[in-house]
Design a protein around this motif. Structure first.
Motif, short mmCIF file in Angstrom:
data_model
loop_
_atom_site.label_atom_id
_atom_site.label_comp_id
_atom_site.label_asym_id
_atom_site.label_seq_id
_atom_site.Cartn_x
_atom_site.Cartn_y
_atom_site.Cartn_z
N ALA A 195 1.16 -1.17 -0.14
CA ALA A 195 0.59 0.06 -0.13
C ALA A 195 0.85 1.12 -0.35
CB ALA A 195 -1.14 -0.03 1.18
N ASP A 196 1.60 1.29 1.34
CA ASP A 196 2.84 2.17 0.63
C ASP A 196 4.10 2.29 0.33
OD1 ASP A 196 0.29 3.79 2.23
OD2 ASP A 196 1.39 2.47 4.20
N LEU A 197 4.70 3.60 0.01
CA LEU A 197 5.77 3.58 0.53
C LEU A 197 7.61 3.34 1.00
CD1 LEU A 197 6.46 6.17 -2.92
CD2 LEU A 197 6.75 3.16 -2.91
N ASP A 198 6.86 3.61 2.24
CA ASP A 198 7.40 2.82 3.39
C ASP A 198 8.72 2.49 3.14
OD1 ASP A 198 4.94 0.82 4.94
OD2 ASP A 198 6.36 0.68 3.45
N ALA A 199 9.22 1.74 2.47
CA ALA A 199 10.10 0.56 2.52
C ALA A 199 11.22 1.76 1.92
CB ALA A 199 10.14 -1.05 2.11
N ASP A 200 12.31 1.76 2.17
CA ASP A 200 12.85 2.50 1.30
C ASP A 200 13.65 1.88 1.24
OD1 ASP A 200 14.47 5.09 1.08
OD2 ASP A 200 16.15 4.66 2.40
N LEU A 201 14.25 0.45 1.85
CA LEU A 201 15.87 -0.64 0.57
C LEU A 201 14.97 -1.89 -0.01
CD1 LEU A 201 17.62 -1.57 3.41
CD2 LEU A 201 18.16 -0.04 1.73
N PRO A 202 15.55 -1.96 -0.99
CA PRO A 202 15.07 -3.00 -1.99
C PRO A 202 14.44 -4.37 -1.40
CG PRO A 202 16.98 -1.99 -3.58
CD PRO A 202 16.18 -1.12 -1.78
N THR A 203 13.66 -5.08 -1.90
CA THR A 203 13.30 -6.87 -1.50
C THR A 203 14.44 -7.42 -2.03
OG1 THR A 203 11.13 -5.91 -1.72
CG2 THR A 203 11.71 -8.16 -1.28
N VAL A 204 15.31 -8.18 -1.58
CA VAL A 204 15.81 -9.22 -2.69
C VAL A 204 15.40 -10.23 -2.26
CG1 VAL A 204 18.37 -9.98 -2.57
CG2 VAL A 204 17.77 -7.00 -2.76
N ARG A 205 14.89 -11.38 -3.36
CA ARG A 205 14.82 -12.71 -2.88
C ARG A 205 16.33 -12.95 -3.77
NH1 ARG A 205 10.21 -13.54 -5.45
NH2 ARG A 205 9.91 -11.19 -5.56
N ILE A 206 16.67 -14.04 -3.34
CA ILE A 206 17.91 -14.74 -3.90
C ILE A 206 17.84 -16.30 -3.64
CG2 ILE A 206 20.35 -15.27 -3.03
CD1 ILE A 206 19.70 -12.59 -0.49
N GLY A 207 18.35 -16.62 -5.04
CA GLY A 207 18.23 -17.70 -5.53
C GLY A 207 16.95 -18.56 -5.53
N ARG A 208 16.79 -19.58 -5.00
CA ARG A 208 15.26 -20.80 -4.66
C ARG A 208 14.70 -20.02 -4.12
NH1 ARG A 208 17.04 -26.08 -5.47
NH2 ARG A 208 18.34 -25.72 -6.74
N GLU A 209 14.99 -18.80 -3.18
CA GLU A 209 14.18 -18.22 -1.86
C GLU A 209 12.51 -17.41 -3.27
OE1 GLU A 209 16.93 -16.17 0.47
OE2 GLU A 209 15.63 -15.03 -0.28
N ASN A 210 12.96 -16.92 -4.75
CA ASN A 210 11.66 -17.51 -5.49
C ASN A 210 11.54 -19.01 -5.70
OD1 ASN A 210 13.48 -17.30 -8.15
ND2 ASN A 210 13.74 -15.45 -7.23
N GLU A 211 10.74 -19.23 -5.50
CA GLU A 211 10.20 -20.82 -5.83
C GLU A 211 9.59 -20.05 -7.54
OE1 GLU A 211 7.13 -20.36 -4.13
OE2 GLU A 211 7.75 -20.74 -1.33
N LEU A 212 10.50 -19.65 -8.69
CA LEU A 212 9.70 -20.38 -9.20
C LEU A 212 10.66 -20.96 -10.81
CD1 LEU A 212 8.85 -16.62 -10.43
CD2 LEU A 212 7.60 -18.54 -10.91
N GLU A 213 10.36 -22.11 -11.14
CA GLU A 213 10.54 -23.11 -12.06
C GLU A 213 11.35 -22.01 -12.75
OE1 GLU A 213 11.31 -26.50 -13.34
OE2 GLU A 213 9.38 -25.58 -11.49
N GLY A 214 12.84 -23.05 -12.63
CA GLY A 214 13.97 -22.25 -13.97
C GLY A 214 14.65 -20.79 -13.30
N LEU A 215 14.35 -20.43 -12.40
CA LEU A 215 15.03 -19.32 -11.82
C LEU A 215 15.45 -19.05 -10.83
CD1 LEU A 215 12.83 -16.60 -12.80
CD2 LEU A 215 14.70 -16.94 -14.22
N GLY A 216 15.93 -20.64 -10.06
CA GLY A 216 16.51 -21.07 -9.48
C GLY A 216 18.27 -20.44 -9.44
#
Lengths: 343, 343
Positions: free
Chosen positions: B272-293
């Motif tokens: 909803a808001d723009l509070d987060a000033d730091l980017p979100t980082v998803r590393i390797g297997r953390e994003n559970e998408l096929e082929g993007l491990g």
DNA sequence: CGCTGGCACTCCGGGACCCCGAGTGCCAGT
DNA sequence: ACTGGCACTCGGGGTCCCGGAGTGCCAGCG
């Protein structure tokens, strides 16, 4: 001349086998797989002649032969026939494209379809503004001194631009401008818009003219801009199908494909008419673009009725199935033309 | 706790060296290049401990160590600082984005800029319709029973849709519909449009209602559609920079990146808001998408003032320069937000 | 004259082998 | 707790070798 004919048959067989297997083809395999009715030794003689003519080449002293760019060229021009698509393929085209909601959607679906059918990188150029007529011009007030200018072409294409006015303009004034614009340009071919606006300012009071001129200038800019010639792309992943096809890495190819300018040059000039029924094929070095020396481009104009609107095509390794690709390109171009005619 | 601190310093050094050299890093090189003040043997003990904790791993018995996903995670969370951009980089951002003529142009420039700054694949999501308000609704006659519905959002985004009317409708009638629509929805937040149109048909004669209802339905459809969440992409060629980063071929990665759905999931939910000033980082297997491990995603919301409108980010190998990437992403997100606020 | 079988030759690719260097784990010593 | 020393492991690269596929050429045949 029987010998000459056989030589060409040998070339054709080499192209077909090489495309199918991705391996240099030797005389024995050739004699066996194709019913040429002669011995490998004879074929070797033919191959030597073909090599002499620069149509095929041997990667190493003791490997089979591979077609050269010129070999593919001859194959495409003289030795192949564009096969009609299979029924399931036709069905796929129809089901893929039907149900598109707007022009963007049509373009996206088309380019994906083409990539999927050919298993190559597909390109589709947006219908050229230069070949459209104006369907509607709209002015939307943002702030007193800023308006959004919206241009809708008969192809369904919409262009918008924010205009900064030299001074604030009231709604009534803007309505008059809109009306004047509408009267002058609705139904006019885009290249003729400039002429149609010639006397526009004359219809306004002198102190209003600066605003009117600004808007008219922006409108003309919108028409002229290179932005015009948008190309969408799909199927880049298909480049990675046979890594060996692109010597070393295919980074340069990917890079080239990110440049709109390059894509436009690959597709080529849009001709006036839709007469050409067969796709244009540019093979390897024939397209003189950096980094695309080992790719071929198969492209064709599409349009409404007999008027060409833009082009579409595919980019792939020179080692590609030309007849199949050409037929897919042609089928998609036709179908797309028909879709746009409906609109 | 001094020993504990040194262990973390070792991890940080391993990450930094590995990112810089793309080679497993050994204890000797580590002791020399970073002023850790201890001998390689000591570092070996630390490394053994780090490996025990699952933060680093050795490709072979006798090679150096490489960070694991968890190792990068700890590095990003605890060991790195987002460095501010250099002056030339800031200048590049400004000069790259200024002079964009419309929203499409802004998006295209932004995504290219981000790809260039980070040397990775950049993604930018269009400002969400769900978080916009209606600036203008327009109806353009195509044929008596077909109209083009154009919706302009306050972000500058334009959506159009052809509507097939159940029966022919005259210009006067359409003008009334347009007026009614304008009165009800101009300035309304898009999610509230449905409510605002609740009583629309009531304003018309019974025999007119079918036409009005069709148009209203199409308008609502336009708002709801997934089409909404468009993502543009640039810099795919950067994937090919270090081929070894993507084991085998990177075909699956390219394929994944062609799916809009995948891109959306990579960027994540718009908060909803723009509070987060730091980017979100998803590393390797953390994003559970096929082929993007073996890829990481660094993303951040952008918006006007404190309201988030959409997200942007980059996709790259897990072995990436996280601090640098994070700062670029943040800088571009801020600049883009500011640009859109101006409009 | 064109086609064929035979033959010597070339060369690529893959497997076997070996060595070197980098890096490790462990241990005894300070 | 840290260090130097030492034995060990393993991958990469180099060399060598061989087999197979394919060629070019030549002499013979219809």
């Amino acid at each position: 001349m029987v010998a000459e004919d056989r030589r060409l048959a040998v070339l054709r067989a080499i192209v077909e086998d090489y495309v199918a297997t991705n391996e240099p083809v030797g005389s024995r395999a050739l004699a066996e797989r194709h019913g040429l009715g002669v011995s490998p030794a004879t074929i070797r003689n033919d191959m030597a002649a073909l090599e002499e003519e620069g149509l095929i080449t041997a990667p190493h002293t003791s490997a089979g032969r591979v077609p050269t760019d010129r070999g593919y060229r001859l194959f495409v021009d003289k030795l192949s026939e564009v096969k009609p698509l299979s029924a399931p393929e036709r069905a796929a085209i129809a089901s893929f494209l039907d149900g598109a909601v707007d022009l963007d959607d049509v373009m996206t679906r088309t380019v994906r379809l083409l990539a999927q059918l050919t298993r190559q990188v597909a390109l589709v150029q947006y219908p050229s503004l230069a070949r459209s007529t104006v369907r509607h011009v709209e002015l939307v007030t943002l702030t007193p001194s800023r308006v959004l200018l919206v241009l809708i072409a008969d192809t369904g294409r919409v262009e918008q631009r924010v205009v900064e006015l030299p001074r604030a303009a009231g709604d009534a004034f803007l309505a008059r401008i809109r009306d004047q614009l509408g009267v002058r340009v609705t139904g006019v071919a885009l290249p003729d818009v400039a002429a149609a606006l010639e006397d526009l300012t004359a219809a306004f009071d002198p102190d209003e003219r600066a605003v009117v001129a600004t808007i008219a200038a922006t409108l003309l800019e919108t028409l002229v801009e290179r932005h015009d010639e948008r190309v969408v792309l799909a199927g880049a992943a298909n480049l990675a199908a046979v890594p060996a096809d692109f010597a070393g890495s295919f980074r340069p190819v990917l890079e080239a494909l990110e440049e709109q300018m390059v894509l436009l040059r690959l597709l080529g000039e849009v001709s006036a008419d839709l007469d050409a029924d067969l796709p244009t094929v540019r093979i390897g070095r024939e397209n003189e673009l950096e980094g695309l020396g080992s790719t071929s481009v198969v492209s064709l104009a599409y349009g409404r009725g007999s008027r060409a609107m833009a082009r579409l095509g595919v980019v792939g390794p020179t080692r590609m199935d030309y007849p199949g690709t050409m037929s897919s390109v042609r089928a998609v171009a036709r179908y797309l033309g028909r879709m746009l005619a409906d609109q």
